[in-house]
Design an enzyme around this catalytic site. Structure first.
Site, PDB file in Angstrom:
ATOM      1  N   HIS A   1       1.676   2.572  -3.850  1.00  0.00           N
ATOM      2  CA  HIS A   1       2.878   3.415  -3.961  1.00  0.00           C
ATOM      3  C   HIS A   1       2.752   4.760  -3.241  1.00  0.00           C
ATOM      4  CE1 HIS A   1       4.623   0.394  -6.370  1.00  0.00           C
ATOM      5  NE2 HIS A   1       4.218   0.777  -7.561  1.00  0.00           N
TER       6      HIS A   1
ATOM      7  N   HIS B   1      11.653   2.548  -8.825  1.00  0.00           N
ATOM      8  CA  HIS B   1      10.722   1.979  -9.802  1.00  0.00           C
ATOM      9  C   HIS B   1      11.227   2.154 -11.234  1.00  0.00           C
ATOM     10  CE1 HIS B   1       6.806   0.931 -11.550  1.00  0.00           C
ATOM     11  NE2 HIS B   1       6.399   0.590 -10.351  1.00  0.00           N
TER      12      HIS B   1
ATOM     13  N   GLU C   1      11.692  -4.285  -8.231  1.00  0.00           N
ATOM     14  CA  GLU C   1      11.569  -3.357  -7.097  1.00  0.00           C
ATOM     15  C   GLU C   1      11.943  -4.082  -5.815  1.00  0.00           C
ATOM     16  OE1 GLU C   1       7.453  -1.622  -7.561  1.00  0.00           O
ATOM     17  OE2 GLU C   1       7.662  -2.741  -9.412  1.00  0.00           O
TER      18      GLU C   1
HETATM   19  C1  BGC Z   1       2.915  -2.504  -9.525  1.00  0.00           C
HETATM   20  C2  BGC Z   1       1.975  -2.612 -10.694  1.00  0.00           C
HETATM   21  C3  BGC Z   1       1.632  -1.231 -11.163  1.00  0.00           C
HETATM   22  C4  BGC Z   1       2.913  -0.526 -11.516  1.00  0.00           C
HETATM   23  C5  BGC Z   1       2.665   0.881 -11.963  1.00  0.00           C
HETATM   24  C6  BGC Z   1       4.140  -1.788  -9.975  1.00  0.00           C
HETATM   25  O1  BGC Z   1       5.021  -1.642  -8.925  1.00  0.00           O
HETATM   26  O2  BGC Z   1       3.220  -3.752  -8.973  1.00  0.00           O
HETATM   27  O3  BGC Z   1       0.813  -3.314 -10.356  1.00  0.00           O
HETATM   28  O4  BGC Z   1       0.772  -1.246 -12.247  1.00  0.00           O
HETATM   29  O5  BGC Z   1       3.770  -0.504 -10.414  1.00  0.00           O
HETATM   30  O6  BGC Z   1       3.755   1.315 -12.675  1.00  0.00           O
END
Ligand code: BGC
Length: 382
Positions: A133, A205, A342
């Site tokens: 991210h 998210h 997402e």
């Molecule tokens: C990921 C997860 C991660 C999470 C954190 C998601 O987008 O795929 O693996 O733990 O984000 O909030």
């Protein structure tokens, strides 16, 4: 009395109040705004978009994040359907990506590095050996600049990411525009330009819990995903490169399925993800065309969320790492009490030449759009 005279009189009577008001003032017809907190010298504002049916989205400039989203249940009762916090502190303490705009590259990049045009770029590993991210201080941890002058239903946020920030090349100017329409949809539009070639992958998210009761798990929600294939992952959640058919696996959501029905099945992919934490390859994902991605329904509240997108992929994350303990937020949001849908490009695309490209070059504009549509579940026929 003239407006100016009223303002002078009021400021004499209630100086401090008006000072606060002047910070919060928004042009006539624009979204409501208030101060949500501060990050160093930056003020974090929170904007409220609303429509005639009472749907209300609150969006803050920290992380261009959706803080709350109220929608009606089947009886018209409005409740918040995304997990979030009432103050800025938990966000600053590092709760993971709640409602945030994620970038410069949403999802994982293997070994926190990629090659582009003959050069190798190193990122900071913040998820085992990988970058997740956008790195330790991705777009979710930046204060965006808001422009809400257009209407009470729209908000445009801008963040300029410096060349070299978190290891990425090129200065990237990113915009996210939220628009709440009278047809009960929240449109999220992304735009970006760069001064040098760079990977870009932007998503939102939000953790959804359509029940409006964040103590309930999302396992009873029903999900449909418009995908014949998904991208299986290795032990560190990096795609192996295979596009695997969902047919005959717990990843088959082509017909509506209860999320909890197969989540604990004896399946190697579910084991590495500790549940669902995978990217689905959306069907008919040719070009930048808006099309059906997913449908989420909660039979108890009677809320339905339909997701359409121009993006080629959808990460369905079933809240497997949630544990009720969030930094700075006390004991809230237990195991699998929220799920993320997402819309995105595939994880690790910069290292996977067979995946659709995520490289943006100077002179090009990155454009993506996701539409969240809220409606009640039709009552079962008698
Ligand atoms: C990921 C997860 C991660 C999470 C954190 C998601 O987008 O795929 O693996 O733990 O984000 O909030």
């Amino acid at each position: 009395m003239q407006n100016a005279a009223i303002v002078t009189l009021l400021s004499a009577l209630a100086g401090p109040l008006l000072i606060a008001h002047s910070v919060c003032a928004a042009p006539a017809g624009a979204a409501r705004v208030a101060v949500f907190g501060h990050v160093d010298k930056d003020t974090v504002e929170i904007y409220t978009l609303s429509n005639a049916h009472g749907i209300e989205a609150r969006i803050m400039t920290y992380g261009a994040s959706i803080v709350s989203l109220k929608t009606p249940d089947r009886d018209g009762h409005l409740q918040n359907i995304v997990l979030g916090f009432d103050t800025l502190d938990p966000y600053l303490a590092g709760v993971p990506y709640y409602g945030a705009t994620v970038g410069r590259y949403a999802n994982r990049i293997a070994q926190a590095r990629f090659a582009l045009d003959g050069a190798t770029y190193s990122l900071v590993a913040n998820d085992g050996p990988n970058s997740l991210h956008g790195g330790p201080r991705g777009f979710d941890k930046r204060v965006w600049k808001a422009d809400a002058t257009a209407s009470r239903n729209s908000l445009k946020l801008t963040y300029v990411s410096a060349a070299g920030e978190e290891g990425y090349p090129g200065q990237l100017t990113a915009h996210v525009t939220y628009r709440l329409l009278e047809d009960d949809s929240l449109i999220i539009e992304y735009e970006a330009t760069t001064t040098a070639p760079t990977p870009v992958n932007l998503t939102n998210h939000a953790y959804f819990n359509l029940s409006g009761d964040p103590t309930r798990s999302i396992l009873e929600h029903k999900l449909t995903i418009n995908a014949d294939r998904f991208t299986p992952v290795d032990a560190t959640l990096i795609p192996t490169g295979e596009l695997r058919a969902v047919a005959g696996t717990p990843f088959d959501f082509r017909n509506e399925a209860v999320i909890g029905a197969r989540i604990d099945a004896d399946d190697a992919q579910l084991k590495v993800g500790r549940g669902y934490d995978h990217n689905w390859v959306l069907n008919a994902a040719q070009g930048n065309v808006l099309r059906f991605a997913a449908l989420l329904a909660d039979p108890v509240s009677g809320r339905v969320l339909e997701v359409r997108t121009t993006q080629p992929g959808l990460q369905f994350y079933s809240g497997n790492f949630m544990n009720g303990k969030q930094a700075g937020a006390g004991s809230v949001y237990g195991y699998r009490t929220g799920l993320c849908l997402e819309t995105q490009h595939f994880p690790d695309s910069p290292n996977q030449p067979a995946f659709p490209s995520t490289i943006l070059r100077p002179g090009e504009t990155y454009v993506q759009k996701t539409v969240l549509h809220f409606r009640p579940l039709k009552a079962p026929a008698n």
